[in-house]
Design an enzyme around this catalytic site. Structure first.
Site, PDB file in Angstrom:
ATOM      1  N   SER A  49       3.336   7.197  -8.225  1.00  0.00           N
ATOM      2  CA  SER A  49       2.228   6.259  -8.015  1.00  0.00           C
ATOM      3  C   SER A  49       0.835   7.003  -8.782  1.00  0.00           C
ATOM      4  O   SER A  49       1.149   8.215  -8.629  1.00  0.00           O
ATOM      5  CB  SER A  49       1.777   5.663  -6.836  1.00  0.00           C
ATOM      6  OG  SER A  49       1.474   7.221  -5.878  1.00  0.00           O
ATOM      7  N   ASP A  84       4.350   4.204 -11.667  1.00  0.00           N
ATOM      8  CA  ASP A  84       4.484   3.198 -10.417  1.00  0.00           C
ATOM      9  C   ASP A  84       3.077   2.159 -10.290  1.00  0.00           C
ATOM     10  O   ASP A  84       2.297   3.102 -10.066  1.00  0.00           O
ATOM     11  CB  ASP A  84       4.911   3.490  -9.377  1.00  0.00           C
ATOM     12  CG  ASP A  84       5.574   2.512  -8.251  1.00  0.00           C
ATOM     13  OD1 ASP A  84       5.897   1.341  -8.721  1.00  0.00           O
ATOM     14  OD2 ASP A  84       5.375   2.648  -7.168  1.00  0.00           O
ATOM     15  N   ASP A 105       0.376  -2.761 -13.841  1.00  0.00           N
ATOM     16  CA  ASP A 105       0.343  -3.827 -12.736  1.00  0.00           C
ATOM     17  C   ASP A 105      -1.081  -4.601 -12.989  1.00  0.00           C
ATOM     18  O   ASP A 105      -1.875  -4.263 -12.513  1.00  0.00           O
ATOM     19  CB  ASP A 105       0.376  -3.240 -11.542  1.00  0.00           C
ATOM     20  CG  ASP A 105       0.380  -3.990 -10.329  1.00  0.00           C
ATOM     21  OD1 ASP A 105       0.211  -5.280 -10.602  1.00  0.00           O
ATOM     22  OD2 ASP A 105       0.380  -3.927  -9.251  1.00  0.00           O
ATOM     23  N   HIS A 177       5.587  -3.879   0.418  1.00  0.00           N
ATOM     24  CA  HIS A 177       5.496  -2.514   0.332  1.00  0.00           C
ATOM     25  C   HIS A 177       5.425  -1.915   1.747  1.00  0.00           C
ATOM     26  O   HIS A 177       4.663  -2.551   2.603  1.00  0.00           O
ATOM     27  CB  HIS A 177       4.553  -1.674  -0.308  1.00  0.00           C
ATOM     28  CG  HIS A 177       4.450  -1.803  -1.890  1.00  0.00           C
ATOM     29  ND1 HIS A 177       3.520  -2.204  -2.591  1.00  0.00           N
ATOM     30  CD2 HIS A 177       5.372  -1.721  -2.711  1.00  0.00           C
ATOM     31  CE1 HIS A 177       4.000  -2.218  -3.844  1.00  0.00           C
ATOM     32  NE2 HIS A 177       5.211  -1.798  -3.865  1.00  0.00           N
ATOM     33  N   HIS A 207      10.535  -4.689  -5.872  1.00  0.00           N
ATOM     34  CA  HIS A 207       9.456  -3.777  -5.244  1.00  0.00           C
ATOM     35  C   HIS A 207       9.763  -3.755  -3.739  1.00  0.00           C
ATOM     36  O   HIS A 207      10.320  -4.880  -3.327  1.00  0.00           O
ATOM     37  CB  HIS A 207       8.114  -3.677  -5.596  1.00  0.00           C
ATOM     38  CG  HIS A 207       7.689  -3.368  -6.803  1.00  0.00           C
ATOM     39  ND1 HIS A 207       6.824  -2.268  -7.074  1.00  0.00           N
ATOM     40  CD2 HIS A 207       8.051  -3.826  -7.929  1.00  0.00           C
ATOM     41  CE1 HIS A 207       6.680  -2.142  -8.318  1.00  0.00           C
ATOM     42  NE2 HIS A 207       7.475  -3.042  -8.900  1.00  0.00           N
ATOM     43  N   GLY A 208       9.273  -2.698  -2.995  1.00  0.00           N
ATOM     44  CA  GLY A 208       9.375  -2.737  -1.426  1.00  0.00           C
ATOM     45  C   GLY A 208      10.739  -2.718  -0.919  1.00  0.00           C
ATOM     46  O   GLY A 208      11.337  -3.587   0.034  1.00  0.00           O
ATOM     47  N   GLY A 209      11.440  -1.870  -1.699  1.00  0.00           N
ATOM     48  CA  GLY A 209      13.154  -1.898  -1.155  1.00  0.00           C
ATOM     49  C   GLY A 209      13.409  -1.260   0.222  1.00  0.00           C
ATOM     50  O   GLY A 209      14.444  -1.695   0.648  1.00  0.00           O
ATOM     51  N   ASN A 229      12.766  -0.488  -5.910  1.00  0.00           N
ATOM     52  CA  ASN A 229      12.099   0.386  -5.759  1.00  0.00           C
ATOM     53  C   ASN A 229      12.239   0.910  -4.365  1.00  0.00           C
ATOM     54  O   ASN A 229      12.135   0.010  -3.488  1.00  0.00           O
ATOM     55  CB  ASN A 229      10.569   0.129  -6.109  1.00  0.00           C
ATOM     56  CG  ASN A 229      10.256  -0.208  -7.729  1.00  0.00           C
ATOM     57  OD1 ASN A 229      11.035   0.086  -8.431  1.00  0.00           O
ATOM     58  ND2 ASN A 229       9.039  -0.248  -7.948  1.00  0.00           N
ATOM     59  N   ASN A 231      10.441   3.845  -1.700  1.00  0.00           N
ATOM     60  CA  ASN A 231       9.378   4.788  -1.368  1.00  0.00           C
ATOM     61  C   ASN A 231       9.347   5.193   0.040  1.00  0.00           C
ATOM     62  O   ASN A 231       9.987   6.417   0.672  1.00  0.00           O
ATOM     63  CB  ASN A 231       8.180   4.370  -2.151  1.00  0.00           C
ATOM     64  CG  ASN A 231       6.947   5.468  -1.927  1.00  0.00           C
ATOM     65  OD1 ASN A 231       7.420   6.477  -1.455  1.00  0.00           O
ATOM     66  ND2 ASN A 231       5.905   4.975  -2.188  1.00  0.00           N
TER      67      ASN A 231
END
Ligand code: 13P
Length: 287
Positions: A49, A84, A105, A177, A207-209, A229, A231
């Site tokens: 990021s 990211d 983004d 997220h 995203h937001g895995g 993704n 994190n």
């Protein structure tokens, strides 16, 4: 090998599995993710990021660290170093610094502006063999200062962005997220199916895995998601293992305060989390 994410994601899309993007924060994170990918013979994407980029002393420092580790650790699996949720300026800086992949983004811009800026970046990145991820709709929650309202993507807008020649497309489908709230409605599979139908072979990004149940992950992959993704989950695993070490007083025993000992349980916890995700995403043995 530091490579663009394009080929690995096209293979993933065709083979119906997903490649994990794991965000990095420092040397321990990077080493843990690279070693796990190598052990499992899995392709991998290291996510950075803009906030983590600043924390790690800038993009050129990160490129040096990642290239050095790939060399010194003998990493043979394909590795993409990816910005990211980048801003337009951030993406340009990463391209100059030697990243092999960037996300722009532009989801907070009106669609015309998102299209114009994405198109410019694709032209610059393409000439250098660098992959570009674009975003339509918004991922809910907050990541490193990037706040999204969680708008579900419009499939027609996804098609417009996909046609610009991006390598992968992130679409908001109710994903968030950070940790998911108790009352989370789940992923919107109807919208995902529609996007997939319109965008054909385009690898889609989830995203937001962190915290998405395994059955939803598998369904998302079956509907065209090829990059996921993660994190927060590595951060929670690291913090939990480090807290246990300190609460057990191990830092006070012998040379337990040595950072190489103090950070070891957190390092192992990141490795275990990455392994679990790679197995769930189906990328093991696909390098
Ligand atoms: P989580 O922190 O929820 O895993 O999301 C990661 C992500 O989507 C990075 O862009």
């Amino acid at each position: 090998m530091l490579v663009s994410a394009k080929d690995m994601l096209q293979k993933a899309k065709a083979g119906k599995y997903a490649v994990g993007q794991f965000n990095i924060n420092n040397l321990e994170w990077t080493k843990a993710i690279l070693l796990t990918a190598e052990e499992l013979k899995s392709p991998v994407i290291l996510g950075v990021s803009e906030g983590a980029g600043k924390y790690m002393c800038g993009y050129t420092t990160i490129v040096g660290m990642v290239k050095g580790m790939i060399n010194e650790l003998g990493i043979t699996v394909p590795v993409a170093l990816h910005l990211d949720h980048g801003s337009y300026e951030g993406a340009k800086k990463c391209i100059e610094a030697g990243f092999s992949s960037v996300m722009f983004d532009g989801s907070h811009y009106p669609i015309d502006e998102n299209i114009a800026k994405t198109k410019e970046l694709v032209a610059t990145a393409d000439a250098l063999g660098i992959s570009v991820e674009a975003e339509v709709g918004a991922i809910g929650g907050e990541e490193d200062g990037v706040v999204g309202n969680g708008e579900v993507a419009d499939p027609d807008e996804c098609k417009m962005i996909a046609d610009l020649g991006v390598s992968m497309l992130a679409a908001g489908i109710g994903n968030i997220h950070g940790k998911y709230p108790e009352n989370w409605a789940g992923l919107n599979f109807d919208v995902l199916a529609k996007i997939s139908e319109l965008c054909g072979d385009m690898p889609l990004v989830l995203h937001g895995g962190t915290g998405i149940p395994a059955d939803m992950i598998q369904k998302a992959i079956s509907l065209g998601v090829s990059k996921i993704n993660v994190n927060t989950e590595c951060q929670l695993a690291f913090a939990d293992a480090t807290r246990k070490y300190i609460e057990a007083g191990k830092d006070l025993q012998g040379k337990g305060f040595d950072p190489r000992k103090l950070l070891a349980p957190g390092f192992d916890a990141i490795k275990a989390t990455v392994k679990e995700k790679m197995e769930l995403f189906g990328s093991v043995g696909k390098a």
